[in-house]
Design an enzyme around this catalytic site. Sequence first.
Site, PDB file in Angstrom:
ATOM      1  N   HIS A  98      -3.386  -3.983   2.324  1.00 37.54           N
ATOM      2  CA  HIS A  98      -4.689  -4.615   2.083  1.00 37.54           C
ATOM      3  C   HIS A  98      -4.516  -6.137   2.099  1.00 37.54           C
ATOM      4  O   HIS A  98      -3.490  -6.657   1.656  1.00 37.54           O
ATOM      5  CB  HIS A  98      -5.244  -4.150   0.732  1.00 37.54           C
ATOM      6  CG  HIS A  98      -6.658  -4.551   0.532  1.00 37.54           C
ATOM      7  ND1 HIS A  98      -7.005  -5.825   0.147  1.00 37.54           N
ATOM      8  CD2 HIS A  98      -7.816  -3.878   0.714  1.00 37.54           C
ATOM      9  CE1 HIS A  98      -8.325  -5.911   0.092  1.00 37.54           C
ATOM     10  NE2 HIS A  98      -8.842  -4.735   0.439  1.00 37.54           N
ATOM     11  N   GLU A 168     -10.427  -4.590   8.428  1.00 37.65           N
ATOM     12  CA  GLU A 168     -11.080  -5.380   7.385  1.00 37.65           C
ATOM     13  C   GLU A 168     -10.900  -6.866   7.682  1.00 37.65           C
ATOM     14  O   GLU A 168      -9.895  -7.465   7.263  1.00 37.65           O
ATOM     15  CB  GLU A 168     -10.471  -5.054   6.023  1.00 37.65           C
ATOM     16  CG  GLU A 168     -10.665  -3.635   5.590  1.00 37.65           C
ATOM     17  CD  GLU A 168     -10.673  -3.508   4.067  1.00 37.65           C
ATOM     18  OE1 GLU A 168     -11.670  -3.044   3.524  1.00 37.65           O
ATOM     19  OE2 GLU A 168      -9.686  -3.909   3.441  1.00 37.65           O
TER      20      GLU A 168
HETATM   21  P1  PGA Z   1     -15.686  -5.390  -0.220  1.00 35.70           P
HETATM   22  O1  PGA Z   1     -14.128  -5.008  -0.228  1.00 35.70           O
HETATM   23  O2  PGA Z   1     -16.439  -4.158   0.165  1.00 35.70           O
HETATM   24  O3  PGA Z   1     -15.968  -5.834  -1.633  1.00 35.70           O
HETATM   25  O4  PGA Z   1     -15.837  -6.487   0.775  1.00 35.70           O
HETATM   26  C1  PGA Z   1     -13.580  -4.189   0.757  1.00 35.70           C
HETATM   27  C2  PGA Z   1     -12.097  -4.134   0.567  1.00 35.70           C
HETATM   28  O5  PGA Z   1     -11.510  -5.141   0.131  1.00 35.70           O
HETATM   29  O6  PGA Z   1     -11.469  -3.098   0.836  1.00 35.70           O
END
Ligand code: PGA
Length: 256
Positions: A98, A168
């Site tokens: 992540h 992401e």
């Molecule tokens: P968010 O986070 O939906 O708050 O943007 C997603 C993540 O960090 O996996």
Amino acid sequence: MKPQNMSASGGKIIIANWKMNLTIKKSLEFIKKVKPGKNKVVIAAPYTFLCELSKQLQKKKIKLAAQDVAQFEEGAYTGEVSAEMLRRIKCSYCLVGHSERRIYFKETDKVINQKVKQLLDEKIKVVICIGETDQERNKGLTKRVLKKQLTLALKGIREINNILVAYEPVWAISTFQKGKSKRSAEIQDIIEAHLYIKKVLRNLYGGKAMKIKVLYGGTVKPQNSREILSLKEVDGALVGGASLKVSSFNAILKSI
Ligand code: PGA
């Protein structure tokens, strides 16, 4: 807007990433109220919640994920939790790489690759998180970053049954947007990135790469989930902020 096209296999995978939030009590209340609908729901909870949640989830369709794992098998690694320990409490998924771990804890692609291998050895499904920063995007480096992160995370890995990828973009994650009104990536950016990730996976694994689900994460919320999750290129979502309240998480699940 009506959903255009579901992913090849039918449902979507929606993963709640609670990060370092909630309490065991709140988490137990939460899982009682979740309504998965036709989706596969996974909850990525803090380590200390996992045992209790695991017991409660045995009778439910919801699966359990850890948010991280040690890159080593066992031994003198103070503070770490191994893949085997996760497997023994029936934790069937784990996030790896992540951006908060890459940025705050300086996790490298090599460490991420070691973690992926530990998890696969224990038959735990791995959600490999990849994504470019704002600066990288502005310099036109998005594809290069995605390819590098993906290729290095998967180095030496032939068996892909238990692999998922979460795209992401760092700039779209709500954590990194303090003080601004939170924005998700544009639909076109999501489609392009997902198509590119699927292409890289195809180059690595050929036709069988189609089995690898590619999720989107970055400010997914009830207001945009239908549009994002109805894209055929998007096999699911990794939801942070909007997964902390069961009402907004259920609204996302219901929107598909
Ligand atoms: P968010 O986070 O939906 O708050 O943007 C997603 C993540 O960090 O996996």
